[in-house]
Design a protein around this motif. Structure first.
Motif, PDB file in Angstrom:
ATOM      1  N   ILE A 111       0.858  -1.181   0.000  1.00 12.03           N
ATOM      2  CA  ILE A 111       0.000   0.000   0.000  1.00 12.03           C
ATOM      3  C   ILE A 111       0.895   1.232   0.000  1.00 12.03           C
ATOM      4  O   ILE A 111       1.752   1.376   0.871  1.00 12.03           O
ATOM      5  CB  ILE A 111      -0.935   0.021   1.224  1.00 12.03           C
ATOM      6  N   PRO A 112       0.756   2.151  -0.961  1.00 13.40           N
ATOM      7  CA  PRO A 112       1.681   3.282  -1.098  1.00 13.40           C
ATOM      8  C   PRO A 112       1.737   4.166   0.143  1.00 13.40           C
ATOM      9  O   PRO A 112       0.728   4.400   0.809  1.00 13.40           O
ATOM     10  CB  PRO A 112       1.119   4.060  -2.285  1.00 13.40           C
ATOM     11  N   TYR A 113       2.940   4.661   0.412  1.00 15.56           N
ATOM     12  CA  TYR A 113       3.153   5.584   1.524  1.00 15.56           C
ATOM     13  C   TYR A 113       3.862   6.858   1.079  1.00 15.56           C
ATOM     14  O   TYR A 113       3.400   7.962   1.332  1.00 15.56           O
ATOM     15  CB  TYR A 113       3.957   4.879   2.624  1.00 15.56           C
ATOM     16  N   SER A 114       5.006   6.742   0.392  1.00 17.04           N
ATOM     17  CA  SER A 114       5.796   7.928   0.074  1.00 17.04           C
ATOM     18  C   SER A 114       6.605   7.723  -1.201  1.00 17.04           C
ATOM     19  O   SER A 114       7.049   6.615  -1.507  1.00 17.04           O
ATOM     20  CB  SER A 114       6.751   8.247   1.232  1.00 17.04           C
ATOM     21  N   ARG A 115       6.812   8.816  -1.921  1.00 19.80           N
ATOM     22  CA  ARG A 115       7.699   8.805  -3.075  1.00 19.80           C
ATOM     23  C   ARG A 115       9.018   9.515  -2.776  1.00 19.80           C
ATOM     24  O   ARG A 115       9.808   9.809  -3.682  1.00 19.80           O
ATOM     25  CB  ARG A 115       7.025   9.451  -4.286  1.00 19.80           C
ATOM     26  N   ALA A 116       9.267   9.825  -1.505  1.00 18.83           N
ATOM     27  CA  ALA A 116      10.504  10.503  -1.113  1.00 18.83           C
ATOM     28  C   ALA A 116      11.701   9.607  -1.402  1.00 18.83           C
ATOM     29  O   ALA A 116      11.728   8.448  -1.004  1.00 18.83           O
ATOM     30  CB  ALA A 116      10.463  10.860   0.374  1.00 18.83           C
ATOM     31  N   VAL A 117      12.669  10.154  -2.109  1.00 18.52           N
ATOM     32  CA  VAL A 117      13.880   9.413  -2.440  1.00 18.52           C
ATOM     33  C   VAL A 117      15.089  10.290  -2.160  1.00 18.52           C
ATOM     34  O   VAL A 117      14.960  11.466  -1.821  1.00 18.52           O
ATOM     35  CB  VAL A 117      13.887   8.977  -3.924  1.00 18.52           C
ATOM     36  N   GLY A 118      16.248   9.724  -2.327  1.00  8.20           N
ATOM     37  CA  GLY A 118      17.467  10.441  -1.991  1.00  8.20           C
ATOM     38  C   GLY A 118      18.051  11.232  -3.144  1.00  8.20           C
ATOM     39  O   GLY A 118      17.361  11.632  -4.078  1.00  8.20           O
ATOM     40  N   GLY A 119      19.347  11.422  -3.072  1.00  5.00           N
ATOM     41  CA  GLY A 119      20.061  12.188  -4.073  1.00  5.00           C
ATOM     42  C   GLY A 119      21.511  12.302  -3.663  1.00  5.00           C
ATOM     43  O   GLY A 119      21.974  11.613  -2.760  1.00  5.00           O
ATOM     44  N   VAL A 120      22.246  13.170  -4.341  1.00  2.17           N
ATOM     45  CA  VAL A 120      23.653  13.419  -4.030  1.00  2.17           C
ATOM     46  C   VAL A 120      23.798  14.854  -3.536  1.00  2.17           C
ATOM     47  O   VAL A 120      23.321  15.792  -4.187  1.00  2.17           O
ATOM     48  CB  VAL A 120      24.547  13.225  -5.264  1.00  2.17           C
ATOM     49  N   VAL A 121      24.467  15.011  -2.410  1.00  2.00           N
ATOM     50  CA  VAL A 121      24.792  16.350  -1.928  1.00  2.00           C
ATOM     51  C   VAL A 121      26.302  16.497  -1.880  1.00  2.00           C
ATOM     52  O   VAL A 121      27.045  15.516  -1.747  1.00  2.00           O
ATOM     53  CB  VAL A 121      24.186  16.636  -0.533  1.00  2.00           C
ATOM     54  N   VAL A 122      26.758  17.740  -2.000  1.00  2.00           N
ATOM     55  CA  VAL A 122      28.190  18.047  -1.992  1.00  2.00           C
ATOM     56  C   VAL A 122      28.432  19.156  -0.974  1.00  2.00           C
ATOM     57  O   VAL A 122      27.509  19.870  -0.584  1.00  2.00           O
ATOM     58  CB  VAL A 122      28.668  18.493  -3.399  1.00  2.00           C
ATOM     59  N   PRO A 123      29.687  19.301  -0.528  1.00  2.00           N
ATOM     60  CA  PRO A 123      29.981  20.369   0.432  1.00  2.00           C
ATOM     61  C   PRO A 123      29.607  21.743  -0.095  1.00  2.00           C
ATOM     62  O   PRO A 123      29.560  21.978  -1.314  1.00  2.00           O
ATOM     63  CB  PRO A 123      31.501  20.241   0.630  1.00  2.00           C
ATOM     64  N   GLU A 124      29.334  22.643   0.810  1.00  2.00           N
ATOM     65  CA  GLU A 124      28.872  23.986   0.450  1.00  2.00           C
ATOM     66  C   GLU A 124      29.839  24.699  -0.485  1.00  2.00           C
ATOM     67  O   GLU A 124      29.424  25.429  -1.381  1.00  2.00           O
ATOM     68  CB  GLU A 124      28.672  24.811   1.727  1.00  2.00           C
ATOM     69  N   ASP A 125      31.138  24.474  -0.307  1.00  4.86           N
ATOM     70  CA  ASP A 125      32.128  25.165  -1.133  1.00  4.86           C
ATOM     71  C   ASP A 125      32.591  24.333  -2.325  1.00  4.86           C
ATOM     72  O   ASP A 125      33.576  24.669  -2.991  1.00  4.86           O
ATOM     73  CB  ASP A 125      33.337  25.565  -0.295  1.00  4.86           C
ATOM     74  N   SER A 126      31.888  23.224  -2.613  1.00  8.60           N
ATOM     75  CA  SER A 126      32.273  22.369  -3.733  1.00  8.60           C
ATOM     76  C   SER A 126      32.062  23.081  -5.064  1.00  8.60           C
ATOM     77  O   SER A 126      31.079  23.808  -5.255  1.00  8.60           O
ATOM     78  CB  SER A 126      31.454  21.080  -3.722  1.00  8.60           C
ATOM     79  N   ALA A 127      33.007  22.847  -5.993  1.00 15.38           N
ATOM     80  CA  ALA A 127      32.877  23.419  -7.332  1.00 15.38           C
ATOM     81  C   ALA A 127      32.153  22.475  -8.278  1.00 15.38           C
ATOM     82  O   ALA A 127      31.946  22.805  -9.447  1.00 15.38           O
ATOM     83  CB  ALA A 127      34.264  23.742  -7.887  1.00 15.38           C
ATOM     84  N   ALA A 128      31.767  21.296  -7.793  1.00 15.83           N
ATOM     85  CA  ALA A 128      31.107  20.307  -8.651  1.00 15.83           C
ATOM     86  C   ALA A 128      29.781  20.832  -9.170  1.00 15.83           C
ATOM     87  O   ALA A 128      28.973  21.386  -8.418  1.00 15.83           O
ATOM     88  CB  ALA A 128      30.890  19.009  -7.884  1.00 15.83           C
ATOM     89  N   GLY A 129      29.561  20.639 -10.464  1.00 13.94           N
ATOM     90  CA  GLY A 129      28.302  21.048 -11.063  1.00 13.94           C
ATOM     91  C   GLY A 129      27.469  19.886 -11.561  1.00 13.94           C
ATOM     92  O   GLY A 129      26.260  20.002 -11.720  1.00 13.94           O
ATOM     93  N   THR A 130      28.146  18.750 -11.822  1.00 13.76           N
ATOM     94  CA  THR A 130      27.464  17.549 -12.282  1.00 13.76           C
ATOM     95  C   THR A 130      28.137  16.330 -11.641  1.00 13.76           C
ATOM     96  O   THR A 130      29.205  16.426 -11.026  1.00 13.76           O
ATOM     97  CB  THR A 130      27.540  17.389 -13.816  1.00 13.76           C
ATOM     98  N   LEU A 131      27.539  15.164 -11.824  1.00 17.17           N
ATOM     99  CA  LEU A 131      28.125  13.937 -11.315  1.00 17.17           C
ATOM    100  C   LEU A 131      29.505  13.683 -11.916  1.00 17.17           C
ATOM    101  O   LEU A 131      30.369  13.076 -11.278  1.00 17.17           O
ATOM    102  CB  LEU A 131      27.207  12.751 -11.618  1.00 17.17           C
ATOM    103  N   ARG A 132      29.713  14.141 -13.120  1.00 18.87           N
ATOM    104  CA  ARG A 132      31.017  13.947 -13.768  1.00 18.87           C
ATOM    105  C   ARG A 132      32.140  14.574 -12.951  1.00 18.87           C
ATOM    106  O   ARG A 132      33.269  14.077 -12.945  1.00 18.87           O
ATOM    107  CB  ARG A 132      30.969  14.561 -15.173  1.00 18.87           C
TER     108      ARG A 132
END
Length: 321
Positions: free
Chosen positions: A99-120
């Motif tokens: 029986i459905p409850y939630s569609r909440a899923v995760g993701g990727v987070v990076v440090p506040e000062d990270s220069a990363a813009g994509t997974l690459r």
């Protein structure tokens, strides 16, 4: 007996000749600190269980493995899991229904000062991952990185697996180029200043998945629901009414705030916002969309992840509307 129950019982009597003590009991096996307790507490503390024809008995356990043993062994009637795991159990012969409850899923987070813009941009760095190498978020993000950038994140990064609290603390100490965690830990990480690089929802959409498919849900034994023909819909109605209360009432959130382990107002606000964002649309699960997701999980994780469930088992999703 909860304070609101006398009133709810009176309303039941006005509606028909059903006495509160005749209501079936649902014994819910839950992780003691699990976020599902927010919804279940909203149900019980507002008498939504008796309003919809059952009595909810919430039983806390130390870990998810214990909740699953409780249901399998008949010590509980319901627990929470993602539907892919439930599909695996049903394909193996267990009569579990979702029986459905939630569609909440995760993701990727990076440090506040990270220069990363994509997974690459995470190539060459460490990624902290809660849930292990078969974590569904990690698998989807790997498939997305391969599709979008032609890179294998597993080969191009160093993975550090750990329990969600450990990944949370290590990520806040800038030990990783990026981190993948369960949604509520990610909410706290974002509240602490970390940036979301990409969500699993965005990655899933790019892969052609229907991200409106609720990943998490309550599972029951079909035999238990068969003994109480209206119970699945009644429980679903109570769950939906609790969601409506939490989506539209600050007072409802204030009532459960002590359960949320929010250390700051920023954490509380982010947890609230992300929980509400995870409320699925009302209605039955799209079995065809789920089948596409399961096929991808089978391709990425193999039998180690999905077992014999190469397609959605018939009867997996409860007939609730």
């Amino acid at each position: 007996m909860r304070a609101l129950r006398p009133l709810c019982a009176a309303l039941v009597l006005l509606a028909g000749p059903v006495w509160a003590e005749d209501l079936p009991t649902i014994r819910a096996a839950v992780l003691k600190i699990g976020t599902v307790n927010w919804e279940l507490a909203t149900i019980t503390e507002n008498g939504l269980d008796e309003k919809h024809g059952f009595e909810l008995d919430v039983q806390p356990y130390a870990d998810n493995g214990a909740t699953r043993i409780a249901v399998e062994g008949g010590e509980a009637d319901m627990a929470v899991a993602d539907w892919i795991w439930v599909a695996r159990q049903r394909a193996a012969g267990k009569d579990y229904v979702f029986i459905p409850y939630s569609r909440a899923v995760g993701g990727v987070v990076v440090p506040e000062d990270s220069a990363a813009g994509t997974l690459r941009d995470l190539a060459g760095g460490k990624i902290g991952i809660a849930g292990g190498p078969l974590d569904k978020s990690w698998l989807i993000l790997r498939a997305y990185a391969q599709q979008q950038y032609g890179i294998d994140l597993k080969a191009e990064t160093e993975q550090v697996y750990g329990a969600p609290p450990l990944i949370f603390k290590s990520a806040l100490s800038d030990e990783y180029a990026g981190a993948i965690n369960f949604w509520h830990f990610l909410a706290k990480m974002k509240a602490s200043g970390m940036k979301e690089l990409i969500s699993v929802e965005e990655a899933g959409q790019a892969l052609g998945l229907d991200t409106d498919t609720p990943l998490l849900g309550y599972y029951f034994k079909e035999s238990f629901l068969s003994e109480h023909p209206d119970l699945a819909q009644g429980f679903f109605e109570a769950s939906r009414e609790a969601k409506e209360m939490l989506a539209g009432s600050d007072a409802a959130w204030d009532a459960i705030r002590p359960r949320m382990n929010a250390k700051t107002d920023a954490q509380f606000d982010q947890l609230k916002a992300d929980w509400i964002a995870g409320i699925p649309a009302r209605g039955p699960v799209d079995a065809a969309a789920a089948d596409r997701m399961l096929a991808l999980m089978a391709k990425l994780g193999g039998a180690e992840l999905v077992g014999e469930a190469t397609s959605v088992p018939e009867g997996l999703f409860a007939d609730v509307k």
